[in-house]
Design a protein around this motif. Structure first.
Motif, PDB file in Angstrom:
ATOM      1  N   PHE A  43      -4.226  -5.670  -8.739  1.00 20.54           N
ATOM      2  CA  PHE A  43      -3.645  -4.320  -8.737  1.00 20.54           C
ATOM      3  C   PHE A  43      -4.771  -3.298  -8.707  1.00 20.54           C
ATOM      4  CE2 PHE A  43      -2.535  -0.388 -10.859  1.00 20.54           C
ATOM      5  CZ  PHE A  43      -1.375  -0.017 -10.170  1.00 20.54           C
ATOM      6  N   ILE A  44      -4.689  -2.350  -7.766  1.00 20.56           N
ATOM      7  CA  ILE A  44      -5.692  -1.289  -7.673  1.00 20.56           C
ATOM      8  C   ILE A  44      -4.996   0.062  -7.666  1.00 20.56           C
ATOM      9  CG2 ILE A  44      -7.520  -0.272  -6.249  1.00 20.56           C
ATOM     10  CD1 ILE A  44      -8.327  -3.021  -5.384  1.00 20.56           C
ATOM     11  N   ASP A  45      -5.314   0.867  -8.671  1.00 19.17           N
ATOM     12  CA  ASP A  45      -4.811   2.240  -8.776  1.00 19.17           C
ATOM     13  C   ASP A  45      -5.751   3.146  -7.996  1.00 19.17           C
ATOM     14  OD1 ASP A  45      -3.822   4.762  -9.847  1.00 19.17           O
ATOM     15  OD2 ASP A  45      -5.527   4.670 -11.228  1.00 19.17           O
ATOM     16  N   LEU A  46      -5.179   3.985  -7.117  1.00 17.56           N
ATOM     17  CA  LEU A  46      -5.993   4.860  -6.273  1.00 17.56           C
ATOM     18  C   LEU A  46      -5.728   6.338  -6.565  1.00 17.56           C
ATOM     19  CD1 LEU A  46      -5.737   2.568  -3.224  1.00 17.56           C
ATOM     20  CD2 LEU A  46      -7.899   3.533  -4.005  1.00 17.56           C
ATOM     21  N   THR A  47      -5.505   6.661  -7.855  1.00 12.69           N
ATOM     22  CA  THR A  47      -5.468   8.068  -8.231  1.00 12.69           C
ATOM     23  C   THR A  47      -6.761   8.745  -7.771  1.00 12.69           C
ATOM     24  OG1 THR A  47      -4.070   7.562 -10.134  1.00 12.69           O
ATOM     25  CG2 THR A  47      -5.237   9.661 -10.168  1.00 12.69           C
TER      26      THR A  47
ATOM     27  N   PHE B  93       0.865  -1.173   0.000  1.00 11.10           N
ATOM     28  CA  PHE B  93       0.000   0.000   0.000  1.00 11.10           C
ATOM     29  C   PHE B  93       0.908   1.232   0.000  1.00 11.10           C
ATOM     30  CE2 PHE B  93      -2.030  -3.381   2.392  1.00 11.10           C
ATOM     31  CZ  PHE B  93      -3.359  -3.385   1.983  1.00 11.10           C
ATOM     32  N   LYS B  94       0.841   2.047  -1.038  1.00 17.01           N
ATOM     33  CA  LYS B  94       1.737   3.201  -1.091  1.00 17.01           C
ATOM     34  C   LYS B  94       1.039   4.401  -1.714  1.00 17.01           C
ATOM     35  CE  LYS B  94       6.359   4.710  -2.553  1.00 17.01           C
ATOM     36  NZ  LYS B  94       5.951   5.943  -3.237  1.00 17.01           N
ATOM     37  N   GLY B  95       1.007   5.507  -0.975  1.00 16.55           N
ATOM     38  CA  GLY B  95       0.477   6.745  -1.508  1.00 16.55           C
ATOM     39  C   GLY B  95      -0.421   7.454  -0.520  1.00 16.55           C
ATOM     40  N   PRO B  96      -0.776   8.712  -0.797  1.00  9.44           N
ATOM     41  CA  PRO B  96      -1.610   9.497   0.102  1.00  9.44           C
ATOM     42  C   PRO B  96      -3.095   9.159  -0.039  1.00  9.44           C
ATOM     43  CG  PRO B  96      -0.984  10.832  -1.785  1.00  9.44           C
ATOM     44  CD  PRO B  96      -0.269   9.512  -1.937  1.00  9.44           C
ATOM     45  N   PHE B  97      -3.504   8.033   0.530  1.00  7.94           N
ATOM     46  CA  PHE B  97      -4.906   7.630   0.522  1.00  7.94           C
ATOM     47  C   PHE B  97      -5.239   6.964   1.856  1.00  7.94           C
ATOM     48  CE2 PHE B  97      -2.529   4.081  -1.295  1.00  7.94           C
ATOM     49  CZ  PHE B  97      -3.056   2.965  -0.664  1.00  7.94           C
ATOM     50  N   ASP B  98      -6.537   6.861   2.151  1.00  6.70           N
ATOM     51  CA  ASP B  98      -7.022   6.198   3.358  1.00  6.70           C
ATOM     52  C   ASP B  98      -7.473   4.782   3.016  1.00  6.70           C
ATOM     53  OD1 ASP B  98      -6.635   8.524   4.838  1.00  6.70           O
ATOM     54  OD2 ASP B  98      -8.695   9.213   4.522  1.00  6.70           O
TER      55      ASP B  98
ATOM     56  N   ILE C 232     -16.623  -4.356   8.866  1.00  7.87           N
ATOM     57  CA  ILE C 232     -16.713  -5.548   9.714  1.00  7.87           C
ATOM     58  C   ILE C 232     -16.623  -6.818   8.864  1.00  7.87           C
ATOM     59  CG2 ILE C 232     -18.236  -6.839  11.262  1.00  7.87           C
ATOM     60  CD1 ILE C 232     -19.360  -4.114  12.180  1.00  7.87           C
ATOM     61  N   LYS C 233     -15.738  -7.716   9.268  1.00  2.79           N
ATOM     62  CA  LYS C 233     -15.541  -9.033   8.634  1.00  2.79           C
ATOM     63  C   LYS C 233     -15.108  -8.930   7.175  1.00  2.79           C
ATOM     64  CE  LYS C 233     -18.698 -11.608  11.633  1.00  2.79           C
ATOM     65  NZ  LYS C 233     -19.887 -12.504  11.686  1.00  2.79           N
ATOM     66  N   SER C 234     -14.564  -7.799   6.760  1.00  2.00           N
ATOM     67  CA  SER C 234     -14.034  -7.693   5.398  1.00  2.00           C
ATOM     68  C   SER C 234     -12.547  -7.996   5.414  1.00  2.00           C
ATOM     69  CB  SER C 234     -14.284  -6.292   4.831  1.00  2.00           C
ATOM     70  OG  SER C 234     -13.536  -5.328   5.551  1.00  2.00           O
ATOM     71  N   GLY C 235     -11.956  -8.230   4.230  1.00  2.00           N
ATOM     72  CA  GLY C 235     -10.552  -8.594   4.248  1.00  2.00           C
ATOM     73  C   GLY C 235      -9.849  -8.496   2.913  1.00  2.00           C
ATOM     74  N   ILE C 236      -8.520  -8.436   3.009  1.00  2.00           N
ATOM     75  CA  ILE C 236      -7.625  -8.418   1.859  1.00  2.00           C
ATOM     76  C   ILE C 236      -6.653  -9.574   2.040  1.00  2.00           C
ATOM     77  CG2 ILE C 236      -5.808  -7.133   0.670  1.00  2.00           C
ATOM     78  CD1 ILE C 236      -7.241  -4.549   1.594  1.00  2.00           C
ATOM     79  N   SER C 237      -6.546 -10.428   1.038  1.00  2.00           N
ATOM     80  CA  SER C 237      -5.691 -11.609   1.147  1.00  2.00           C
ATOM     81  C   SER C 237      -4.231 -11.250   0.867  1.00  2.00           C
ATOM     82  CB  SER C 237      -6.205 -12.716   0.235  1.00  2.00           C
ATOM     83  OG  SER C 237      -5.598 -13.948   0.543  1.00  2.00           O
ATOM     84  N   ASN C 238      -3.530 -11.978   0.019  1.00  2.00           N
ATOM     85  CA  ASN C 238      -2.078 -11.858  -0.119  1.00  2.00           C
ATOM     86  C   ASN C 238      -1.643 -11.253  -1.452  1.00  2.00           C
ATOM     87  OD1 ASN C 238      -1.642 -13.397   2.379  1.00  2.00           O
ATOM     88  ND2 ASN C 238      -2.318 -15.166   1.177  1.00  2.00           N
ATOM     89  N   ASN C 239      -0.491 -10.589  -1.428  1.00  2.00           N
ATOM     90  CA  ASN C 239       0.217 -10.178  -2.652  1.00  2.00           C
ATOM     91  C   ASN C 239      -0.571  -9.245  -3.553  1.00  2.00           C
ATOM     92  OD1 ASN C 239       2.755 -11.777  -2.458  1.00  2.00           O
ATOM     93  ND2 ASN C 239       1.300 -13.488  -2.438  1.00  2.00           N
ATOM     94  N   ASN C 240      -1.316  -8.332  -2.963  1.00  2.00           N
ATOM     95  CA  ASN C 240      -2.018  -7.312  -3.732  1.00  2.00           C
ATOM     96  C   ASN C 240      -1.222  -6.014  -3.708  1.00  2.00           C
ATOM     97  OD1 ASN C 240      -4.751  -8.658  -4.347  1.00  2.00           O
ATOM     98  ND2 ASN C 240      -4.510  -8.976  -2.144  1.00  2.00           N
ATOM     99  N   LYS C 241      -1.436  -5.168  -4.724  1.00  2.00           N
ATOM    100  CA  LYS C 241      -0.743  -3.886  -4.809  1.00  2.00           C
ATOM    101  C   LYS C 241      -1.766  -2.760  -4.937  1.00  2.00           C
ATOM    102  CE  LYS C 241       3.195  -3.421  -6.959  1.00  2.00           C
ATOM    103  NZ  LYS C 241       4.240  -3.299  -8.015  1.00  2.00           N
ATOM    104  N   PHE C 242      -1.623  -1.744  -4.072  1.00  2.00           N
ATOM    105  CA  PHE C 242      -2.492  -0.575  -4.054  1.00  2.00           C
ATOM    106  C   PHE C 242      -1.584   0.649  -4.121  1.00  2.00           C
ATOM    107  CE2 PHE C 242      -4.193  -4.033  -1.605  1.00  2.00           C
ATOM    108  CZ  PHE C 242      -5.512  -4.140  -2.000  1.00  2.00           C
ATOM    109  N   ARG C 243      -1.776   1.513  -5.110  1.00  2.00           N
ATOM    110  CA  ARG C 243      -0.795   2.562  -5.349  1.00  2.00           C
ATOM    111  C   ARG C 243      -1.462   3.866  -5.774  1.00  2.00           C
ATOM    112  NH1 ARG C 243       3.179   1.067  -9.983  1.00  2.00           N
ATOM    113  NH2 ARG C 243       1.507   1.993 -11.233  1.00  2.00           N
TER     114      ARG C 243
END
Length: 247
Positions: free
Chosen positions: A125-129, A78-83, A88-99
């Motif tokens: 991969f999720i872009d968070l521009t 997870f890298k960048g100026p975002f929140d 509740i009970k949500s989740g993120i598994s392995n080896n994902n990229k958020f930028r």
């Protein structure tokens, strides 16, 4: 908040000591949560009861909130100026990229938001521009999907081009198969299932199964594209940026 101190405390080998020290410098870590050894450079960390963050994640962002029983597993980036907000009970598994790019590239605020009982599985991969918002009981399943909140349209000749930004909004009870690609500014309604390999370039509103669209020609040019968008003014940006009108 001292990011360097947060970084050092995220590497403390004893878990309970790690949580105590992070709380002492202003974070809010429940003592019933679990927090492994990670690279932590977030400005604010809130872990509610029974939430958990695994091991060897790189987390350099603004604010991260995990509600009760929410989780982030291992080796995510997870890298960048975002929140980040995980319901509740949500989740993120392995080896994902958020930028997300820095403030000379990106405009305004952006968030990664997962509603209750919503999951992102592995190797996506999720872009968070701009922001990416999931409703409740939805899943980004399989592997290798890409969610893009910015893109470009080039002039027919020369170097002129425009960047197009737009939030991605995904409703409740949505299933997304492997290898899907989302274009900026699309909205997915409730109770929609996307087949593997789908390219989403427009809003989807009708519940049910949607599969990949056929390749087609669109008669378009840069001036026409710009006329449908709002130019972002008043920021010291490195390029010309446009935003899709809010729905």
């Amino acid at each position: 908040m001292n990011k360097i101190l947060t970084l050092l405390l995220g590497l403390v080998p004893l878990g309970i000591l790690r949580k105590i020290l992070l709380n002492l410098i202003g974070h809010k870590i429940s003592y019933s949560s679990k927090l492994g050894i990670n690279i932590l450079l977030a400005e604010e960390i809130i872990l509610k009861p029974k939430s958990r963050i695994g091991f060897f994640n790189f987390i350099k962002n603004k604010k991260i909130v995990l509600e009760e029983n929410a989780f982030i597993k291992n080796l995510n980036y997870f890298k960048g100026p975002f929140d980040i907000f995980l319901g509740i009970k949500s989740g993120i598994s392995n080896n994902n990229k958020f930028r997300r790019g820095d403030n000379r590239v990106s405009v305004g605020d952006a968030s990664l938001y997962l509603g209750k009982n919503t999951f992102i599985v592995s190797n996506h991969f999720i872009d968070l521009t701009k922001g990416v918002y999931f409703g409740n009981n939805s899943i980004l399943a399989g592997i290798n999907s890409q969610l893009w909140t910015h893109g470009y349209y080039h002039a027919d000749t020369g170097i002129s081009r425009a960047r197009i930004d737009g939030d991605i909004k995904i409703g409740d009870n949505v299933y997304i198969g492997s290898g899907c690609i989302f274009n900026p500014g699309v909205t997915i309604g409730n109770a929609i299932h996307l087949g593997a390999g789908s390219v989403v370039s427009k809003d989807l509103t009708e519940p049910g199964m949607h599969v990949n669209q056929p390749l087609r020609y669109i008669d378009n040019n840069l001036d026409t594209v710009k006329s449908k968008l709002n130019r972002i003014e008043g920021h010291d940006l490195v390029e010309e940026v446009y935003e899709k009108p809010q729905k």
